[in-house]
Design a protein around this motif. Structure first.
Motif, PDB file in Angstrom:
ATOM      1  N   LEU A 160      74.566  23.926  79.597  1.00 42.86           N
ATOM      2  CA  LEU A 160      74.895  24.935  78.582  1.00 42.86           C
ATOM      3  C   LEU A 160      74.452  26.309  79.044  1.00 42.86           C
ATOM      4  O   LEU A 160      73.408  26.435  79.690  1.00 42.86           O
ATOM      5  CB  LEU A 160      74.146  24.678  77.263  1.00 42.86           C
ATOM      6  CG  LEU A 160      74.258  23.358  76.529  1.00 42.86           C
ATOM      7  CD1 LEU A 160      73.590  23.500  75.159  1.00 42.86           C
ATOM      8  CD2 LEU A 160      75.708  22.969  76.345  1.00 42.86           C
ATOM      9  N   MET A 161      75.215  27.316  78.663  1.00 43.59           N
ATOM     10  CA  MET A 161      74.715  28.685  78.790  1.00 43.59           C
ATOM     11  C   MET A 161      74.707  29.303  77.394  1.00 43.59           C
ATOM     12  O   MET A 161      75.747  29.360  76.727  1.00 43.59           O
ATOM     13  CB  MET A 161      75.568  29.527  79.739  1.00 43.59           C
ATOM     14  CG  MET A 161      74.929  30.908  79.929  1.00 43.59           C
ATOM     15  SD  MET A 161      75.679  31.888  81.236  1.00 43.59           S
ATOM     16  CE  MET A 161      76.931  32.747  80.285  1.00 43.59           C
ATOM     17  N   ILE A 162      73.524  29.718  76.970  1.00 48.02           N
ATOM     18  CA  ILE A 162      73.374  30.273  75.625  1.00 48.02           C
ATOM     19  C   ILE A 162      73.242  31.784  75.722  1.00 48.02           C
ATOM     20  O   ILE A 162      72.269  32.312  76.265  1.00 48.02           O
ATOM     21  CB  ILE A 162      72.142  29.671  74.911  1.00 48.02           C
ATOM     22  CG1 ILE A 162      72.253  28.138  74.869  1.00 48.02           C
ATOM     23  CG2 ILE A 162      72.002  30.268  73.506  1.00 48.02           C
ATOM     24  CD1 ILE A 162      71.040  27.444  74.235  1.00 48.02           C
ATOM     25  N   LYS A 163      74.264  32.481  75.204  1.00 48.62           N
ATOM     26  CA  LYS A 163      74.209  33.941  75.226  1.00 48.62           C
ATOM     27  C   LYS A 163      73.340  34.430  74.081  1.00 48.62           C
ATOM     28  O   LYS A 163      73.352  33.862  72.991  1.00 48.62           O
ATOM     29  CB  LYS A 163      75.624  34.517  75.156  1.00 48.62           C
ATOM     30  CG  LYS A 163      76.448  34.153  76.405  1.00 48.62           C
ATOM     31  CD  LYS A 163      77.796  34.820  76.442  1.00 48.62           C
ATOM     32  CE  LYS A 163      77.759  36.094  77.240  1.00 48.62           C
ATOM     33  NZ  LYS A 163      79.119  36.670  77.426  1.00 48.62           N
ATOM     34  N   ARG A 164      72.590  35.472  74.368  1.00 43.49           N
ATOM     35  CA  ARG A 164      71.684  36.020  73.359  1.00 43.49           C
ATOM     36  C   ARG A 164      72.495  36.792  72.312  1.00 43.49           C
ATOM     37  O   ARG A 164      73.344  37.617  72.650  1.00 43.49           O
ATOM     38  CB  ARG A 164      70.714  36.981  74.050  1.00 43.49           C
ATOM     39  CG  ARG A 164      69.709  37.630  73.127  1.00 43.49           C
ATOM     40  CD  ARG A 164      68.945  38.699  73.886  1.00 43.49           C
ATOM     41  NE  ARG A 164      67.901  39.289  73.088  1.00 43.49           N
ATOM     42  CZ  ARG A 164      67.218  40.373  73.452  1.00 43.49           C
ATOM     43  NH1 ARG A 164      67.497  40.961  74.613  1.00 43.49           N
ATOM     44  NH2 ARG A 164      66.288  40.858  72.682  1.00 43.49           N
ATOM     45  N   HIS A 165      72.240  36.516  71.050  1.00 39.85           N
ATOM     46  CA  HIS A 165      72.875  37.325  70.016  1.00 39.85           C
ATOM     47  C   HIS A 165      72.368  38.762  70.132  1.00 39.85           C
ATOM     48  O   HIS A 165      71.206  38.984  70.480  1.00 39.85           O
ATOM     49  CB  HIS A 165      72.578  36.777  68.611  1.00 39.85           C
ATOM     50  CG  HIS A 165      73.353  37.509  67.561  1.00 39.85           C
ATOM     51  ND1 HIS A 165      72.845  38.613  66.928  1.00 39.85           N
ATOM     52  CD2 HIS A 165      74.608  37.336  67.103  1.00 39.85           C
ATOM     53  CE1 HIS A 165      73.775  39.089  66.097  1.00 39.85           C
ATOM     54  NE2 HIS A 165      74.847  38.321  66.181  1.00 39.85           N
ATOM     55  N   TYR A 166      73.234  39.723  69.852  1.00 42.56           N
ATOM     56  CA  TYR A 166      72.879  41.140  70.059  1.00 42.56           C
ATOM     57  C   TYR A 166      71.819  41.654  69.074  1.00 42.56           C
ATOM     58  O   TYR A 166      71.328  42.767  69.229  1.00 42.56           O
ATOM     59  CB  TYR A 166      74.115  42.040  70.039  1.00 42.56           C
ATOM     60  CG  TYR A 166      75.225  41.569  69.135  1.00 42.56           C
ATOM     61  CD1 TYR A 166      76.236  40.735  69.630  1.00 42.56           C
ATOM     62  CD2 TYR A 166      75.270  41.933  67.797  1.00 42.56           C
ATOM     63  CE1 TYR A 166      77.256  40.285  68.816  1.00 42.56           C
ATOM     64  CE2 TYR A 166      76.300  41.497  66.975  1.00 42.56           C
ATOM     65  CZ  TYR A 166      77.287  40.670  67.487  1.00 42.56           C
ATOM     66  OH  TYR A 166      78.290  40.223  66.687  1.00 42.56           O
ATOM     67  N   GLY A 167      71.475  40.810  68.099  1.00 41.43           N
ATOM     68  CA  GLY A 167      70.403  41.211  67.191  1.00 41.43           C
ATOM     69  C   GLY A 167      69.191  40.298  67.300  1.00 41.43           C
ATOM     70  O   GLY A 167      68.262  40.397  66.492  1.00 41.43           O
ATOM     71  N   ALA A 168      69.200  39.403  68.288  1.00 41.70           N
ATOM     72  CA  ALA A 168      68.147  38.376  68.350  1.00 41.70           C
ATOM     73  C   ALA A 168      66.961  38.825  69.186  1.00 41.70           C
ATOM     74  O   ALA A 168      67.113  39.459  70.226  1.00 41.70           O
ATOM     75  CB  ALA A 168      68.705  37.077  68.924  1.00 41.70           C
ATOM     76  N   SER A 169      65.783  38.459  68.731  1.00 37.46           N
ATOM     77  CA  SER A 169      64.571  38.686  69.517  1.00 37.46           C
ATOM     78  C   SER A 169      64.522  37.653  70.648  1.00 37.46           C
ATOM     79  O   SER A 169      65.224  36.631  70.612  1.00 37.46           O
ATOM     80  CB  SER A 169      63.332  38.522  68.641  1.00 37.46           C
ATOM     81  OG  SER A 169      63.238  37.172  68.214  1.00 37.46           O
ATOM     82  N   LEU A 170      63.643  37.914  71.584  1.00 34.77           N
ATOM     83  CA  LEU A 170      63.402  36.952  72.656  1.00 34.77           C
ATOM     84  C   LEU A 170      62.954  35.609  72.058  1.00 34.77           C
ATOM     85  O   LEU A 170      63.377  34.534  72.498  1.00 34.77           O
ATOM     86  CB  LEU A 170      62.332  37.530  73.599  1.00 34.77           C
ATOM     87  CG  LEU A 170      61.775  36.653  74.706  1.00 34.77           C
ATOM     88  CD1 LEU A 170      62.884  36.123  75.599  1.00 34.77           C
ATOM     89  CD2 LEU A 170      60.769  37.459  75.546  1.00 34.77           C
ATOM     90  N   ARG A 171      62.143  35.693  71.018  1.00 37.02           N
ATOM     91  CA  ARG A 171      61.618  34.486  70.362  1.00 37.02           C
ATOM     92  C   ARG A 171      62.747  33.641  69.761  1.00 37.02           C
ATOM     93  O   ARG A 171      62.786  32.412  69.914  1.00 37.02           O
ATOM     94  CB  ARG A 171      60.625  34.939  69.288  1.00 37.02           C
ATOM     95  CG  ARG A 171      59.821  33.857  68.626  1.00 37.02           C
ATOM     96  CD  ARG A 171      58.767  34.544  67.757  1.00 37.02           C
ATOM     97  NE  ARG A 171      57.846  33.596  67.173  1.00 37.02           N
ATOM     98  CZ  ARG A 171      57.974  33.116  65.931  1.00 37.02           C
ATOM     99  NH1 ARG A 171      58.975  33.492  65.168  1.00 37.02           N
ATOM    100  NH2 ARG A 171      57.073  32.260  65.474  1.00 37.02           N
ATOM    101  N   ASP A 172      63.693  34.324  69.088  1.00 43.36           N
ATOM    102  CA  ASP A 172      64.840  33.601  68.506  1.00 43.36           C
ATOM    103  C   ASP A 172      65.688  32.947  69.595  1.00 43.36           C
ATOM    104  O   ASP A 172      66.198  31.830  69.438  1.00 43.36           O
ATOM    105  CB  ASP A 172      65.764  34.573  67.745  1.00 43.36           C
ATOM    106  CG  ASP A 172      65.136  35.147  66.494  1.00 43.36           C
ATOM    107  OD1 ASP A 172      64.148  34.581  66.004  1.00 43.36           O
ATOM    108  OD2 ASP A 172      65.643  36.181  66.010  1.00 43.36           O
ATOM    109  N   TRP A 173      65.864  33.664  70.666  1.00 47.72           N
ATOM    110  CA  TRP A 173      66.711  33.207  71.774  1.00 47.72           C
ATOM    111  C   TRP A 173      66.087  31.953  72.417  1.00 47.72           C
ATOM    112  O   TRP A 173      66.763  30.957  72.673  1.00 47.72           O
ATOM    113  CB  TRP A 173      66.792  34.352  72.770  1.00 47.72           C
ATOM    114  CG  TRP A 173      67.793  34.301  73.866  1.00 47.72           C
ATOM    115  CD1 TRP A 173      68.969  33.619  73.910  1.00 47.72           C
ATOM    116  CD2 TRP A 173      67.692  35.030  75.102  1.00 47.72           C
ATOM    117  NE1 TRP A 173      69.608  33.891  75.106  1.00 47.72           N
ATOM    118  CE2 TRP A 173      68.850  34.746  75.847  1.00 47.72           C
ATOM    119  CE3 TRP A 173      66.736  35.901  75.645  1.00 47.72           C
ATOM    120  CZ2 TRP A 173      69.073  35.294  77.108  1.00 47.72           C
ATOM    121  CZ3 TRP A 173      66.968  36.448  76.888  1.00 47.72           C
ATOM    122  CH2 TRP A 173      68.119  36.147  77.609  1.00 47.72           C
TER     123      TRP A 173
END
Ligand code: PEP
Ligand code: MN
Length: 296
Positions: A158-171
């Protein structure tokens, strides 16, 4: 109350132990290393994923696959299922869905290249898995935990793209959902964050390059960067791709289109074949300076 000992990094030591123990490094030198379709991630090589935003038609995707492979790309990217921001469609601006996946399969065979493509709904997973080597979880689905769980259960990388409003912690929390299912082949991809002021009206996002070393301090997973979606602006793709490699990223995703200005989706961001070929050589030079490589 638990004190966050490293507030600048948005992640505490307790988070690493309790919230995402599988995603966190066990010690400083802990790095994931794995192969996908014969290409290694997390090692010296910085694999490049290149292709159009959308799998528009068979000719376009086959031609792109052949050209990016010739220039040294390791994977063909392209969405057949796409989270388009608004619901209105024209004949050109429309998802190609099942047909698009079939065309990706043809491109894969013709060019001999691995495929990364986005999955939006669990019900299409089986069909997409027949062709995909890597399942992309798009930024908009970064916190769609049932989708991540179902995708992880297929055992496809899987490749999980970071949401543009997400913190590193959420990611990292999103990655933990995949690792929790026993899937070890997980890549994280920074693709730009929303900020109040970017430099140009046409720029929707700001590439968070600093998150590359920040994430690599905390997680053993490979960190990819997508400068195309981050900049949304062709002239900025090359400098940001080079900067991503200098920042220590483990993979680069780039939008490449035979006729960028006529791309069905986001025509301001893809680069053409010739620019891609040159960029591969330039990225390789930067990579060599940090003891890595882009061209094998
Ligand atoms: C994409 O890669 O085509 C895409 C839609 O990316 P993101 O989820 O980062 O917007
Ligand atoms: Mn896109």
């Amino acid at each position: 109350m638990i004190q966050n000992k490293a507030p600048g990094k948005d992640v505490s030591i307790e988070d690493m132990k309790e919230k995402f123990p599988l995603t966190a490094k066990t010690d400083k030198s802990h790095t994931s290393f794995f192969e996908i379709a014969g290409i290694s991630f997390g090692g010296k090589l910085i694999p490049v994923m290149a292709g159009p935003n959308m799998v528009e038609n068979e000719n376009l995707i086959v031609e792109t696959a052949i050209q990016v492979k010739k220039a040294g790309a390791h994977f063909l990217r392209g969405g057949a299922f796409k989270p388009l921001t608004f619901p209105y469609r024209s004949e050109k601006y429309t998802e190609t869905r099942e047909e698009g996946i079939k065309w990706l399969g043809i491109a894969k065979k013709e060019a001999g290249i691995g495929i990364i493509t986005e999955v939006m709904e669990e019900k299409y997973l089986d069909m997409i898995c027949d062709v995909a080597d890597i399942l992309q979880i798009g930024s908009r689905n970064m916190q769609n935990y049932p989708l991540i769980t179902a995708a992880a259960k297929t055992d496809k990388p899987l490749m999980i793209k970071r949401h543009y409003g997400a913190s590193l912690r959420d990611w990292l929390g999103a990655a933990e959902y995949a690792l929790y299912e026993g899937n070890r082949k997980v890549i994280l991809c920074e693709r730009g964050v929303s900020v109040p002021h970017t430099h140009k009206d046409s720029s929707r996002f700001l590439l968070d390059l600093q998150v590359v070393p920040a994430a690599k301090e905390i997680t053993h997973l490979p960190i990819a960067v997508d400068p195309s979606h981050a900049t949304f602006w062709r002239p900025w793709v090359k400098p940001m791709a080079l900067a991503s490699i200098a920042a220590g990223c483990d993979s680069v995703m780039l939008e490449v289109h035979p006729d960028p200005e006529n791309s069905a989706v986001d025509p301001l961001q893809p680069i053409d074949f010739q620019d891609f070929e040159h960029l591969m050589i330039d990225m390789n030079k930067i990579a060599n300076n940090v003891n890595r490589c882009v061209l094998d």
